[in-house]
Design a protein around this motif. Structure first.
Motif: not given
Length: 99
Positions: A77, A83, A92, A94
């Motif tokens: 991740f 990522a 996603f 970050s």
């Protein structure tokens, strides 16, 4: 045959890490990391534990598997293809982005 929670967890982690490894090889930019995920996912399959125990008298403790799973998921991740943005269809966020 009894189904134990550790057996279910181990199989789940094996399939998750195997999938992450295959995705890193196919769509990510890090083939070596994908191969590493695939090789380490073998540890989590219950059959591997049985073979290691019967043939070599080696048994990997559950706390080692749990620590390895957390480490590999953290790497996935934070440093993997997810990522780095190689999967734009997966939302996603970050650590340096805000909601």
């Amino acid at each position: 045959m009894h189904i134990h929670l550790s057996n279910i967890w181990s199989r789940l982690m094996a399939w998750v890490l195997l999938s992450v490894g295959i995705l890193n090889i196919i769509r990510g930019n890090d083939v070596i990391l994908g191969i590493l995920y695939i090789c380490l996912s073998i540890i989590f399959f219950p059959v591997t534990s049985i073979v290691l125990r019967d043939l070599f008298a080696i048994q990997i403790p559950n706390f080692v598997k749990i620590a390895l799973a957390f480490l590999l998921l953290w790497i996935c991740f934070h440093y993997g293809a997810l990522a780095e943005g190689y999967y734009p269809e997966i939302p996603f966020i970050s650590s340096n982005q805000t909601l």
